[in-house]
Design a protein around this motif. Sequence first.
Motif: not given
Length: 683
Positions: A190, A160, A183, A120, A168-170, A166, A144-146, A186
């Motif tokens: 996304a 990536f 995307a 994360t 969750d990505i935000d 993945l 997880n990417l924020y 995921v």
Amino acid sequence: MKTAWLQHQDSLVRPSQQQSSACNVTITDGANATLTLTCVSGTVLNELPIYSFDSITLNRVSTAIIQGSNINRGPFQHIPINICFLQNLNTLIMSYNNIQDVDPTVIRKNSPQCLSNLETLDLSFNMINELPSSLFQNISGLSNLYFQHNNLTDVPYTVFSDVSDLEDIDFSYNQLTTFELWALQVQNTANFSFNNISAITNKYNVDLSSYVYPTNFAGYIKADLSNNMQINLTDAVYEMYNLCLEPQLVTEASDFYPSMAAAIMSISFGTTLVNCNCDQYELVLAMLYINGGTNISSHWPISNLKCTDMSTHLEFGCNLDYSTVNFTNTYPRLCKIDNSETGIVPILAPIQNINTTTPAYPLYFQRNVANGYCLFNLVSINEAAVQCTNDTNPITIPNDLTGYFTNVTKLDFTNFSLSTLPAYVCSLKLTQIDLSNQLFTQLTDSTFPCLDQFQYISLADNNINTVSITNNNFATLTTLDLSGNDLVAPPYTLLSSSLPLKNINLQDNLITSMDLWLYAFGSSIDLTDNPMTNTITNYQNITLSSSVSIASNISLPSSTFIIDDSISAMYGICNVTNIPLFRSFLQALDQSSTVTILVNCTCASIHLKNLYPNITNDFSCSNSSDNNTFLNLQSYNCTNTNVITTGLCTFQNLTSPTTQAATTTTMTYTTSTSATLSSTNLM
């Protein structure tokens, strides 16, 4: 104004060293520990201040929280270069910093295992403009990417290793203008809401022909595109992503599941409008196929989609039986829905990597060294810094890095616990070295065996109480910083008028007395912040000689020195011959703006008065009321009270006026006299 040595020292100190004291680092007990860093407002760091921990403690850290707040930003402008020391890190939270550059390519290229366990990463609420395409390569467990609330204009697919890994990505609240359908791979969601997205593109030639929509996710939000611009969604996405088989099989295979249509139905458009027309004919047909040929079920997020005319997507109907998209304008065109269409399908390979050029310098290498961790930072071909955890002993340069140090002339050894110069250092071509904040207690031929090869050395803030260098043939050393140590006397074995040492910093030691000999060495010597007790001491017990010249510039703390016959005898000044030299040394001392020289105008100075009758013209009496009395004082007034036998010469008892008149020669001065004579080695 700063002295030369201090200006030089500043050039060697990194911001992290200057401000790490304004931060607090804690690591919780037990396995899967959490490291938390908090700093006062305005702090700027390049590295995590973790060198006081051992490698065992750092290995326990699985979560690092290095975040600020909207009011008090964190201290980093990029990912810390020593993040690799946290080898088991799986969660890194660096929200609310001032991060603009997130490219760890330089670190990870030379330390491939760095961040390899990361799962994360939270870099939200920063100032990031770009994601380098190699950012997350070889981090297979990343899930997880924020990155919300940054300034991104693109999210490269090549960032990536595998999008499908993945969860969750935000990327909400950025400056994105396009959305890429990769995307949708995921596992969960996304989030691309609150951007400026107006088109769906495939800038990286991604082939989604093998994409399978997870049917257990049906009805859930797969991607959030709410609060964007008006989006142009058309059947061109099929050809753009090599999905031409889907619209063909929708009408031919009863057991076929159109994954892309299902994925698009899982997009929440919120208030974002779509231009609804027959350009979506194939997409709508596939969506209806999933829903049994009737209306799209309201449990799908797309059911709330609004068209530009404010009608709902459910209300829209195309009265044609074909798509109105001009597919010849599709780019990239990876396939044809209808082979009879005009135009060709070029062979386009997926874009695997872009903008991955690694600058030559700086270079970072994280290595396991002698049970600890070390970060080797090659700032340039000539400059390097080495930082290790506190359990690294002995410190050596790994064999695979020795070639990088071939031309290094400047080495920074901060954040160590050295008490002896590492032997391999003497084999390098170094001219500058920073050994401040170490554990040196002695500066000797054995603890510092190659003193003669350096031009600049900082040994500030150690515990040095002894300096004994017998090999004083150092022909290049010009600046030495010994500030913040435990010296009780000046380091005379390093001082000689014939050596090139021009700047020596002795600030903040334990030196209590001033020595007139220091003016004979031709150096700039800083003695400020020492606990001077207003005394003068001839530490070397050497007679002031007419064969030396006064050439040093000495900075002193505020002091008042009272001279008398004992000071004169201490330096072997018991006859009129050397009085001019003695006077010149005293005047050099008196020229300091922080120093006052006074005369003990009593019988304690009667011999000085006899040799130097107008001494009170140069220096005032310590008690001004004694001035007239001292001028009238005669030797016979001081019999039996003025024998000096403890210096380098002696003053005998004055028994009578007749005897004194016969044995004493006096000298008077009308102009300043200084000694300008040849230099000699005083060691």
